[in-house]
Design an enzyme around this catalytic site. Structure first.
Site, PDB file in Angstrom:
ATOM      1  N   ASP A   1       2.379   3.570   7.639  1.00 49.34           N
ATOM      2  CA  ASP A   1       2.990   2.111   7.204  1.00 49.34           C
ATOM      3  C   ASP A   1       4.320   2.068   6.636  1.00 49.34           C
ATOM      4  OD1 ASP A   1       2.459  -0.610   6.738  1.00 49.34           O
ATOM      5  OD2 ASP A   1       2.406   0.079   4.726  1.00 49.34           O
TER       6      ASP A   1
ATOM      7  N   ASP B   1       4.569   5.512   2.590  1.00 50.22           N
ATOM      8  CA  ASP B   1       3.335   6.208   2.220  1.00 50.22           C
ATOM      9  C   ASP B   1       2.571   6.924   3.557  1.00 50.22           C
ATOM     10  OD1 ASP B   1       2.622   4.037   3.849  1.00 50.22           O
ATOM     11  OD2 ASP B   1       1.580   3.067   2.149  1.00 50.22           O
TER      12      ASP B   1
ATOM     13  N   TYR C   1      -2.699  -5.100   1.860  1.00 55.28           N
ATOM     14  CA  TYR C   1      -2.469  -6.076   2.890  1.00 55.28           C
ATOM     15  C   TYR C   1      -3.566  -7.006   3.100  1.00 55.28           C
ATOM     16  CZ  TYR C   1       1.695  -3.234   4.535  1.00 55.28           C
ATOM     17  OH  TYR C   1       2.769  -2.501   4.421  1.00 55.28           O
TER      18      TYR C   1
ATOM     19  N   GLU D   1      12.070  -0.313  -0.272  1.00 54.28           N
ATOM     20  CA  GLU D   1      11.097  -0.009   0.447  1.00 54.28           C
ATOM     21  C   GLU D   1      11.303   0.021   1.772  1.00 54.28           C
ATOM     22  OE1 GLU D   1       8.138   1.719   0.717  1.00 54.28           O
ATOM     23  OE2 GLU D   1       6.932   0.339  -0.416  1.00 54.28           O
TER      24      GLU D   1
END
Length: 622
Positions: free
Chosen positions: A74, A77, A225, A443
Site C-alpha cells: 500500500d 508499509d 482505510y 508518506e
C-alpha cells in the site's frame, strides 16, 4: 552526505526560485510507473528494474490455501490493502482509457499495461469464488509495529476475505470498477485478457450489489482505510464503469437508482453535492464526470461542469496549490492532483475554444507544475526526479534502516531511491520538511500517484510538455552502479570497514579466513564462527556504510593463545543481510545484495565486484 533536514520557505513575491521547474511530463510518467514497480509484492520477474527490491510474501495466502501472491504494497508499509489498491488501479486504468496518446508520446504504454496487469492478475487470484473476494493480506496493526523491508518480514500476514455472510460492497464494487476499466485498456492489445477481466468485473459487481455491507465490519481495516463515504458511491462508480465496458442499460439503471435518489440534506453519505476531490474513499467526483462523458446527458454534463467549476475556485496556498483545510494537511499533493484529475478528463470532452475546457486544463497544469517545482520551496516533490527532490520519504524498504523507530533511525535520509513516489507535500503555507518521521508531508502510497499520473498523461495528450535535458545527479534514473571502493583495516583486534566513491550499503557482512581462534565479536553480529572461516555482520545500529569513508567497526574476541592479523583478502556483502534486535534475529540472504572481493586494505584498485559489472543497477536497464 549532508542533507538539509528541514526546509521552511514561506511564500514571498520577492523569492527567487533558482531551481529548475520541470515540465517534462513524459519523464515523470516513467518515474511514476517505476514507483509502482517499487511497490510490487510476490515473486518478481527478471525484468525487475529496482535493484533493491526482491521476492517477498512468496507464500501469501498459504494460511487459507489460496495463492494470493502479487499485487502491490500500500504505502511505506508491507500490507496489501485491496480497497485503496483497487481505487488507484481504477484511476490509472482510466488514464489509459482516456489518454493513451499521452502514454505513447512518453514511450510508456507497454509499461502502463505491465503495471495494470500486475495488479489485475492479483485481483483475479483474490476472486476465489463467485461471491468471495480476498481483500487484504497482512494486519495493519502488526505490520506498523515493525520497521522492516518486505523481503525480511518475520511476522504473520494473514489473509482476509469478504463473502455472503460478511460482505464488503465498497471494496467489491471498487475492484469491479478497476477490472472493468482495465478491460477497456486491454481491449485492443489483448482481447482475451480483456474478456477475462470483464467477466470477473461483472461477477464482483453482482456480488457487491446483492450482498450489501461495509467491509470494515468483516476485515480489520477500519483504523487504516475505513469507508467513511459508505458503499453507495462505489456501487454507482462500478455500475458506470460496467455500463461503459458493456453498454448494457441495466448498469446505467443501477447508477441512476443511486445518483438520482432523494437524500436528506444532512446525510453524510448522500451521493449528491460533493465538493471535494476523488479519493480512495470517495468516488462521487469520478462518477459525476464518468456518467457525463459516457452518457452525454445534458443534466449530467451540467452537474459535472458545476462540480469542476467549484473545484477550481476553491482555496489554494499562496504558491498556488489546491488546499482544503480539512483534507490537505495529510498529503496535499495527492489531493491537489486528484482534484485536477477528473476535471482533466472532463476537459477532453468539451469543445475546443470552450472557456471551461481551457480553465480545467489550466488548473490541471498549474497543479502539476507546482508539484514538479514551480512552487515557493522550489522542490520537485517526485522522488528521484531532481537533485532537490525528497530523500527521506516514509518507506520501510527504501529507508535501508532496520528495526528502528523513526527517531533513532540512521541515516536520516533513505539509502535507496524510491523512484517516482509522490511525497505527501507541503503545508498550508507552502512549507515543507524532508523528514521521514513527518509522515503527513512524507508518506507515499499507491493512491497518491494515481491521480497525479492521470494528469501527466492528460497534459501530454493535450500537447504540453518540454523535455528535460542534461540531468545528471547522484540519484538520477537510471540508477548508476557505484564504483567498487571498500577499505578494511585491522588494529588491536578491531576490524574497521568503510566504503567510498558513493558506494552505500544499508547492511554489511565481512567473510575471511584466519588461523587465529576468534571466539566471539562485539559491536557486530557474528554469523559464522567456524575456524578458520569467519563471517561477521553489522549490528542494527552500525549497518550503514555511507560511501564517504566513514568507518564502522567490529571488535573481535581472540583467544589469548592466538594472534589475529589482517587477512590477505576478504569477501564483503553489501546489503543482503539483516541484523535484528538479538543475535537470533540475524538473517543472511546474499542473493539480495552485492558481493565484493577486497584484497589487502582495499580501496578502488583492490575492490573487485563478484558480479557482472555494468553501468547501472540492475545491469539490464542500461
Amino acid at each position: 552526505m549532508k542533507i538539509t533536514a528541514i526546509l521552511v520557505i514561506l511564500f514571498s513575491s520577492l523569492l527567487i526560485n533558482v531551481s529548475s521547474k520541470s515540465q517534462d511530463y513524459g519523464r515523470h510518467i516513467e518515474l511514476s510507473l517505476l514507483f509502482y514497480e517499487c511497490q510490487r509484492s510476490g515473486p518478481l520477474p527478471k525484468t525487475n528494474r529496482i535493484y533493491w527490491r526482491h521476492d517477498s510474501m512468496v507464500d501469501a495466502g498459504a494460511d487459507v490455501g489460496i495463492d494470493l501472491t502479487g499485487g502491490y504494497y500500500d504505502a511505506g508499509d508491507n500490507v496489501k490493502f485491496n480497497f485503496p489498491q483497487a481505487s488507484a488501479l481504477t484511476l490509472i486504468a482510466w488514464s489509459g482509457v482516456e489518454f493513451a496518446a499521452g502514454y505513447k508520446k512518453a514511450g510508456q504504454w507497454d509499461q502502463l499495461l505491465d503495471m495494470i496487469k500486475w495488479g489485475t492478475d492479483y485481483f483475479i487470484k483474490c476472486h476465489s469464488g463467485k461471491n468471495e473476494l480476498y481483500v487484504q493480506v497482512g494486519d495493519g496493526t502488526t505490520d506498523h509495529g515493525h520497521w522492516l523491508p518486505p523481503e525480511f518480514i518475520n511476522y504473520a500476514y494473514p489473509s482476509y476475505k469478504i463473502d455472503e455472510s460478511g460482505p464488503g460492497s465498497e471494496v467489491a464494487a471498487e475492484t469491479a470498477a478497476s477490472l472493468a476499466a482495465a478491460s477497456l485498456v486491454f481491449k485492443e492489445d489483448d482481447s482475451s485478457y480483456s474478456a477475462t477481466l470483464l467477466k470477473h468485473a461483472i461477477e464482483l459487481y453482482d456480488f457487491a450489489d446483492k450482498f450489501r455491507g461495509d467491509y470494515c465490519s468483516t476485515v480489520p481495516a477500519s483504523a487504516f482505510y475505513n469507508s467513511y463515504s459508505g458503499y453507495k458511491d462505489e456501487l454507482a462508480w462500478g455500475a458506470m464503469w460496467l455500463y461503459k465496458a458493456t453498454g448494457e442499460e441495466e448498469y446505467y439503471t443501477k447508477y441512476k437508482d443511486i445518483a438520482d435518489a432523494e437524500y436528506l440534506p444532512h446525510d453524510m453519505k448522500k451521493f449528491t453535492g460533493c465538493t471535494g476531490p476523488i479519493s480512495w474513499d470517495d468516488k462521487r467526483p469520478g462518477a459525476y464526470i464518468l456518467s457525463a462523458v459516457v452518457t452525454k446527458d445534458e443534466k449530467r454534463m451540467k452537474d459535472a461542469t458545476d462540480y469542476c467549476d467549484t473545484i477550481i475556485s476553491q482555496p489554494k496556498t499562496a504558491g498556488g496549490l489546491w488546499y482544503d483545510a480539512n483534507l490537505s494537511m495529510w498529503a496535499s499533493n495527492r489531493y491537489a492532483a486528484n482534484a485536477a484529475s477528473v476535471c482533466a478528463v472532463l476537459a477532453k470532452y468539451l469543445p475546443e475554444g470552450d472557456s471551461k475546457r481551457k480553465a480545467y486544463i489550466d488548473f490541471t497544469k498549474s497543479q502539476i507544475d507546482y508539484i514538479l517545482g514551480d512552487n515557493p520551496a522550489g522542490i520537485n516533490y517526485v522522488v528521484g526526479a531532481e537533485e532537490n527532490s525528497p530523500k527521506s520519504v516514509h518507506h520501510r524498504a527504501a529507508s535501508g534502516v532496520f528495526d528502528s523507530s523513526d527517531a533513532n533511525a540512521k541515516p536520516s535520509f533513505n539509502v535507496y531511491t524510491l523512484y517516482g513516489a509522490l511525497a505527501g507535500g507541503p503545508g498550508a503555507s507552502d512549507q515543507y520538511e524532508d523528514d521521514r518521521s513527518n509522515y503527513q508531508m512524507n508518506e507515499v502510497a499507491l493512491d497518491y500517484n494515481a491521480g497525479f499520473q492521470l494528469c501527466l498523461a492528460a497534459l501530454l495528450d493535450f500537447g504540453y510538455g518540454v523535455k528535460d535535458e542534461g540531468l545528471d545527479f547522484d540519484r538520477a534514473w537510471p540508477q548508476k552502479a557505484p564504483t567498487p571502493d571498500i577499505t578494511i583495516t585491522v588494529s588491536d583486534n578491531t576490524l574497521s570497514i568503510a566504503t567510498g566513491s558513493g558506494l552505500m550499503c544499508s547492511a554489511w557482512c565481512v567473510s575471511f579466513k584466519s588461523d587465529a581462534k576468534i571466539e566471539g565479536a562485539f559491536e557486530c553480529t557474528p554469523y559464522e564462527i567456524e575456524p578458520p572461516n569467519y563471517t561477521i555482520c553489522n549490528k542494527r545500529d552500525n549497518g550503514f556504510l555511507d560511501g564517504e569513508g566513514t568507518p564502522q567497526t567490529a571488535k573481535l574476541q581472540v583467544n589469548y593463545a592466538s594472534e589475529f592479523t589482517a587477512p590477505d583478502e576478504y569477501e564483503v556483502l553489501c546489503d543482503g543481510s539483516h541484523s535484528g534486535l538479538g543475535a537470533t534475529d540475524m538473517m543472511y540472504k546474499p542473493e539480495f545484495g552485492h558481493k565484493f572481493k577486497v584484497t589487502g586494505k582495499g580501496g578502488p584498485s583492490n575492490t573487485k565486484p563478484l558480479y557482472e559489472e555494468s553501468k547501472c543497477w540492475p545491469s539490464h536497464i542500461c
